[in-house]
Design an enzyme around this catalytic site. Structure first.
Site, PDB file in Angstrom:
ATOM      1  N   TYR A 196      -1.880  -0.425  11.038  1.00 27.33           N
ATOM      2  CA  TYR A 196      -2.029  -1.236   9.727  1.00 27.33           C
ATOM      3  C   TYR A 196      -0.650  -0.922   8.719  1.00 27.33           C
ATOM      4  O   TYR A 196      -0.250  -1.643   8.317  1.00 27.33           O
ATOM      5  CB  TYR A 196      -3.197  -0.821   8.972  1.00 27.33           C
ATOM      6  CG  TYR A 196      -3.328  -1.113   7.389  1.00 27.33           C
ATOM      7  CD1 TYR A 196      -3.369  -2.430   6.986  1.00 27.33           C
ATOM      8  CD2 TYR A 196      -3.086  -0.056   6.473  1.00 27.33           C
ATOM      9  CE1 TYR A 196      -3.211  -2.597   5.521  1.00 27.33           C
ATOM     10  CE2 TYR A 196      -3.580  -0.286   5.029  1.00 27.33           C
ATOM     11  CZ  TYR A 196      -3.213  -1.534   4.879  1.00 27.33           C
ATOM     12  OH  TYR A 196      -3.233  -2.031   3.506  1.00 27.33           O
ATOM     13  N   LYS A 218       2.272  -3.253   7.226  1.00 29.47           N
ATOM     14  CA  LYS A 218       2.615  -3.436   5.807  1.00 29.47           C
ATOM     15  C   LYS A 218       3.990  -3.132   5.609  1.00 29.47           C
ATOM     16  O   LYS A 218       4.537  -3.686   4.956  1.00 29.47           O
ATOM     17  CB  LYS A 218       1.838  -2.612   4.983  1.00 29.47           C
ATOM     18  CG  LYS A 218       0.156  -3.212   4.972  1.00 29.47           C
ATOM     19  CD  LYS A 218      -0.103  -4.600   4.423  1.00 29.47           C
ATOM     20  CE  LYS A 218       0.224  -4.840   2.937  1.00 29.47           C
ATOM     21  NZ  LYS A 218      -0.293  -6.010   2.405  1.00 29.47           N
ATOM     22  N   THR A 253       0.802  -1.254   0.043  1.00 31.02           N
ATOM     23  CA  THR A 253      -0.156  -0.039   0.104  1.00 31.02           C
ATOM     24  C   THR A 253       1.024   1.297  -0.113  1.00 31.02           C
ATOM     25  O   THR A 253       2.003   1.153   0.544  1.00 31.02           O
ATOM     26  CB  THR A 253      -0.898  -0.122   1.417  1.00 31.02           C
ATOM     27  OG1 THR A 253      -1.345   1.259   1.439  1.00 31.02           O
ATOM     28  CG2 THR A 253      -0.133  -0.346   2.468  1.00 31.02           C
ATOM     29  N   ASP A 254       0.293   2.375  -0.592  1.00 30.97           N
ATOM     30  CA  ASP A 254       0.964   3.562  -0.473  1.00 30.97           C
ATOM     31  C   ASP A 254       1.081   4.210   1.139  1.00 30.97           C
ATOM     32  O   ASP A 254       1.718   5.191   1.344  1.00 30.97           O
ATOM     33  CB  ASP A 254       0.333   4.648  -1.373  1.00 30.97           C
ATOM     34  CG  ASP A 254      -1.245   5.087  -0.807  1.00 30.97           C
ATOM     35  OD1 ASP A 254      -1.662   4.206   0.049  1.00 30.97           O
ATOM     36  OD2 ASP A 254      -1.859   5.802  -1.596  1.00 30.97           O
ATOM     37  N   GLU A 255       0.079   3.444   1.829  1.00 34.64           N
ATOM     38  CA  GLU A 255       0.227   4.034   3.273  1.00 34.64           C
ATOM     39  C   GLU A 255       1.508   3.849   4.018  1.00 34.64           C
ATOM     40  O   GLU A 255       1.808   4.682   5.136  1.00 34.64           O
ATOM     41  CB  GLU A 255      -0.817   3.350   3.920  1.00 34.64           C
ATOM     42  CG  GLU A 255      -2.198   3.697   3.192  1.00 34.64           C
ATOM     43  CD  GLU A 255      -3.554   3.239   4.231  1.00 34.64           C
ATOM     44  OE1 GLU A 255      -3.778   3.519   5.463  1.00 34.64           O
ATOM     45  OE2 GLU A 255      -4.703   2.836   3.453  1.00 34.64           O
TER      46      GLU A 255
HETATM   47  P1  NAD Z   1      -9.458  -7.736   2.197  1.00 32.28           P
HETATM   48  O1  NAD Z   1      -9.466  -7.374   3.710  1.00 32.28           O
HETATM   49  O2  NAD Z   1     -10.683  -7.374   1.515  1.00 32.28           O
HETATM   50  O3  NAD Z   1      -8.883  -9.085   2.000  1.00 32.28           O
HETATM   51  C1  NAD Z   1      -7.822  -9.936   2.712  1.00 32.28           C
HETATM   52  C2  NAD Z   1      -7.949 -11.221   2.452  1.00 32.28           C
HETATM   53  O4  NAD Z   1      -6.897 -12.010   3.186  1.00 32.28           O
HETATM   54  C3  NAD Z   1      -9.169 -11.995   3.008  1.00 32.28           C
HETATM   55  O5  NAD Z   1      -9.877 -12.871   2.170  1.00 32.28           O
HETATM   56  C4  NAD Z   1      -8.907 -12.608   4.331  1.00 32.28           C
HETATM   57  O6  NAD Z   1      -9.606 -13.720   4.798  1.00 32.28           O
HETATM   58  C5  NAD Z   1      -7.429 -12.999   3.758  1.00 32.28           C
HETATM   59  N1  NAD Z   1      -6.626 -13.300   4.980  1.00 32.28           N
HETATM   60  C6  NAD Z   1      -6.291 -12.490   6.169  1.00 32.28           C
HETATM   61  N2  NAD Z   1      -5.376 -12.925   6.997  1.00 32.28           N
HETATM   62  C7  NAD Z   1      -5.039 -14.174   6.570  1.00 32.28           C
HETATM   63  C8  NAD Z   1      -4.339 -15.297   6.803  1.00 32.28           C
HETATM   64  N3  NAD Z   1      -3.698 -15.351   7.945  1.00 32.28           N
HETATM   65  N4  NAD Z   1      -4.347 -16.184   5.835  1.00 32.28           N
HETATM   66  C9  NAD Z   1      -4.742 -16.506   4.840  1.00 32.28           C
HETATM   67  N5  NAD Z   1      -5.550 -15.619   4.414  1.00 32.28           N
HETATM   68  C10 NAD Z   1      -5.844 -14.233   5.170  1.00 32.28           C
HETATM   69  O7  NAD Z   1      -8.304  -6.730   1.669  1.00 32.28           O
HETATM   70  P2  NAD Z   1      -8.078  -6.136   0.048  1.00 32.28           P
HETATM   71  O8  NAD Z   1      -8.650  -4.703   0.119  1.00 32.28           O
HETATM   72  O9  NAD Z   1      -8.440  -7.201  -0.723  1.00 32.28           O
HETATM   73  O10 NAD Z   1      -6.520  -6.003   0.004  1.00 32.28           O
HETATM   74  C11 NAD Z   1      -5.400  -7.032  -0.313  1.00 32.28           C
HETATM   75  C12 NAD Z   1      -4.244  -6.414  -0.229  1.00 32.28           C
HETATM   76  O11 NAD Z   1      -4.182  -5.500  -1.009  1.00 32.28           O
HETATM   77  C13 NAD Z   1      -3.672  -6.154   1.087  1.00 32.28           C
HETATM   78  O12 NAD Z   1      -2.605  -6.590   1.198  1.00 32.28           O
HETATM   79  C14 NAD Z   1      -3.575  -4.967   1.382  1.00 32.28           C
HETATM   80  O13 NAD Z   1      -2.963  -4.436   2.239  1.00 32.28           O
HETATM   81  C15 NAD Z   1      -3.180  -4.459  -0.251  1.00 32.28           C
HETATM   82  N6  NAD Z   1      -3.703  -3.090  -0.452  1.00 32.28           N
HETATM   83  C16 NAD Z   1      -5.330  -2.734  -0.513  1.00 32.28           C
HETATM   84  C17 NAD Z   1      -5.551  -1.327  -0.941  1.00 32.28           C
HETATM   85  C18 NAD Z   1      -6.959  -1.270  -0.661  1.00 32.28           C
HETATM   86  O14 NAD Z   1      -7.596  -0.179  -1.055  1.00 32.28           O
HETATM   87  N7  NAD Z   1      -8.161  -2.064  -0.569  1.00 32.28           N
HETATM   88  C19 NAD Z   1      -4.815  -0.627  -1.320  1.00 32.28           C
HETATM   89  C20 NAD Z   1      -3.379  -0.976  -1.698  1.00 32.28           C
HETATM   90  C21 NAD Z   1      -2.953  -2.070  -1.138  1.00 32.28           C
HETATM   91  P1  TYD Z   2     -10.914   3.758   4.193  1.00 30.55           P
HETATM   92  O1  TYD Z   2     -11.844   3.352   3.200  1.00 30.55           O
HETATM   93  O2  TYD Z   2     -11.326   3.320   5.591  1.00 30.55           O
HETATM   94  O3  TYD Z   2      -9.436   3.735   3.444  1.00 30.55           O
HETATM   95  P2  TYD Z   2      -8.033   4.146   4.276  1.00 30.55           P
HETATM   96  O4  TYD Z   2      -7.972   4.510   5.604  1.00 30.55           O
HETATM   97  O5  TYD Z   2      -6.993   3.132   4.019  1.00 30.55           O
HETATM   98  O6  TYD Z   2      -7.377   5.322   3.324  1.00 30.55           O
HETATM   99  O7  TYD Z   2     -11.126   5.083   4.259  1.00 30.55           O
HETATM  100  C1  TYD Z   2     -10.963   6.168   3.252  1.00 30.55           C
HETATM  101  C2  TYD Z   2     -11.149   7.656   3.649  1.00 30.55           C
HETATM  102  O8  TYD Z   2     -12.200   7.824   4.344  1.00 30.55           O
HETATM  103  C3  TYD Z   2     -10.128   7.944   5.295  1.00 30.55           C
HETATM  104  O9  TYD Z   2      -9.626   9.120   4.836  1.00 30.55           O
HETATM  105  C4  TYD Z   2     -10.996   7.743   6.303  1.00 30.55           C
HETATM  106  C5  TYD Z   2     -12.412   8.193   5.714  1.00 30.55           C
HETATM  107  N1  TYD Z   2     -13.772   7.615   6.062  1.00 30.55           N
HETATM  108  C6  TYD Z   2     -14.488   8.162   6.621  1.00 30.55           C
HETATM  109  O10 TYD Z   2     -14.483   9.453   6.435  1.00 30.55           O
HETATM  110  N2  TYD Z   2     -15.660   7.663   6.997  1.00 30.55           N
HETATM  111  C7  TYD Z   2     -15.877   6.484   7.209  1.00 30.55           C
HETATM  112  O11 TYD Z   2     -16.830   5.763   7.627  1.00 30.55           O
HETATM  113  C8  TYD Z   2     -14.698   5.404   6.788  1.00 30.55           C
HETATM  114  C9  TYD Z   2     -14.741   4.059   6.561  1.00 30.55           C
HETATM  115  C10 TYD Z   2     -13.579   6.289   6.004  1.00 30.55           C
END
Ligand code: NAD
Ligand code: TYD
Length: 369
Positions: free
Chosen positions: A159, A163, A133-135
């Site tokens: 989080y 990461k 992630t960019d975070e």
């Molecule tokens: P998500 O929370 O929707 O899915 C995570 C999945 O991992 C779930 O299916 C969960 O059951 C599985 N999991 C968790 N712990 C586990 C374990 N110990 N063993 C096996 N499986 C396990 O997350 P996502 O949004 O699909 O994100 C996927 C990846 O991308 C993550 O690594 C996250 O950090 C990264 N990412 C997400 C975003 C975003 O905006 N969602 C952006 C950048 C990077």
């Molecule tokens: P989120 O989807 O949780 O992603 P991240 O925290 O990883 O960026 O949140 C996106 C943005 O929206 C973040 O600035 C937090 C804000 N947010 C709200 O204002 N209200 C909400 O209920 C949630 C879930 C997020």
């Protein structure tokens, strides 16, 4: 033909990635390993489970022996690692699971992969792709340049810190042992199959039900939104064209404050209701169903502790070295996402009423929370 192991393939991005990959590479074999936490939903793999060249394994990435057996028995040569605890608010409430899965779990995968791929002082052909992630780069001021691959790590939440730890372990396995790794650091994703604790699906579903839309703080925190299909495109390019040991920043060049995103969803849903009277009978509690403005649901709430102010990605390296370009504008991506949630009510209803858990417990046995 490649043999892929996708960890976290029952989560939001994982499900989109396996569908993306299967469609474009039908001859590749795909194994999904997922422990089905609250965020994992095996229903999202409907239509894939039971098809040739696809297998779902219910298991935990921290079980190094099991992962070693899977990589060895299936001849896995590409491991795409997405399994993670992924929600910042949960990491504030309880950081332990984030360290266990994101740090210890990533190391478990690296150990298992090295054990199978490195034998008799030689590496078998392989790729370990880590999805991050960019975070990890921390928070930007409004006039700072966007993050790129040279930006120093400065994670602020449990989080992002977990990461960052996983990114460093992946890097170290390349530097010390010679494992062929690539990492993508991506901005905020949205699209179908996203668990409705994240901003965009939460706002969509709450609006349909006439529930408050919680805006943390002043709503002016900025994220760089990317449709999940463009993230999948970036991951595939990094696996195919990325140099071992390299990291690539993937983003949408689409920065917007949260409040703008929420207002846009309110407006677009209002337009849908105006154009399609059936929506008013399906979702009578939505303000638009009685001709009102959905924005009346916007509710400012207490800010998230340590809330990062701004994220933004400069994808120049991915663009010049991988040929990566996002294809969805925010307008097309959000329209596509609204269509998806309106067309897939049974999917998100089962998630919001909890019945997806009963179904999974029956089919896959007890699971972690
Ligand atoms: P998500 O929370 O929707 O899915 C995570 C999945 O991992 C779930 O299916 C969960 O059951 C599985 N999991 C968790 N712990 C586990 C374990 N110990 N063993 C096996 N499986 C396990 O997350 P996502 O949004 O699909 O994100 C996927 C990846 O991308 C993550 O690594 C996250 O950090 C990264 N990412 C997400 C975003 C975003 O905006 N969602 C952006 C950048 C990077
Ligand atoms: P989120 O989807 O949780 O992603 P991240 O925290 O990883 O960026 O949140 C996106 C943005 O929206 C973040 O600035 C937090 C804000 N947010 C709200 O204002 N209200 C909400 O209920 C949630 C879930 C997020």
């Amino acid at each position: 033909m490649a043999n892929l192991l996708v960890t976290g393939g029952a989560g939001f991005i994982g499900v989109n990635l396996v569908r993306w990959w299967k469609e474009r590479n039908p001859d590749d074999a795909l194994t999904v390993l997922d422990s089905l936490t609250y965020a994992g939903n095996a229903n999202s793999l409907d239509g894939l489970v039971g098809t040739e060249g696809f297998e779902f394994i219910h298991g935990d990435i921290r079980d190094t022996d099991m992962v070693t057996d899977i990589i060895s028995d299936k001849g896995i040569d590409v491991l795409v690692h997405l399994a993670a605890e992924s929600h910042v608010d949960r990491s504030i409430e309880g950081p332990d699971a984030f360290i266990d899965t994101n740090v210890v779990g990533t190391h478990s995968l690296l150990k298992a992969a090295r054990k199978v791929w490195f034998t008799n002082d030689r590496w078998a052909p392989h790729r370990f792709h880590h999805v991050s992630t960019d975070e990890v780069y921390g928070s930007l001021a409004m006039d700072d340049p966007a993050f790129n691959e040279e930006t120093p790590y400065a994670p602020n939440s449990p989080y992002s810190a977990s990461k960052a730890g996983s990114d460093h372990l992946v890097r170290a396995y390349h530097h010390t042992f010679g494992m062929e790794v690539t990492t993508t650091n991506c901005s905020n994703n949205y699209g179908g199959y996203q668990f409705p604790e994240k901003l965009i699906p939460l706002v969509l579903i709450n609006t349909l039900h006439g529930k408050p839309l919680p805006i943390y703080g002043d709503g002016m925190n900025v994220r760089d939104w990317l449709h999940v299909s463009d993230h999948c495109r970036g991951i595939e390019l990094a696996i195919r064209k990325g140099d071992p040991g390299e990291t690539y920043c993937i983003g949408g060049r689409n920065e917007a404050p949260n409040i703008e995103i929420v207002k846009m969803i309110c407006r677009l849903l209002g337009e849908r209701f105006a154009a399609d009277p059936e929506l008013s009978s399906r979702f009578p509690e939505c303000p638009a169903a009685s001709g009102r403005d959905n924005q009346e649901l916007i509710t400012y709430v207490k800010d998230r502790p340590g809330h990062d102010r701004r994220y933004a990605i400069d994808p120049t390296k991915a663009s010049s070295e991988l040929g990566y370009e996002p294809e969805m504008t925010f307008e097309s991506g959000i329209a596509n996402t609204i269509d998806w949630y309106l067309a897939n009510e049974p999917w998100w209803k089962a998630v919001t009423d909890g019945s997806y858990r009963d179904w999974i417990d029956t089919n896959y046995g007890a699971r972690q929370s």
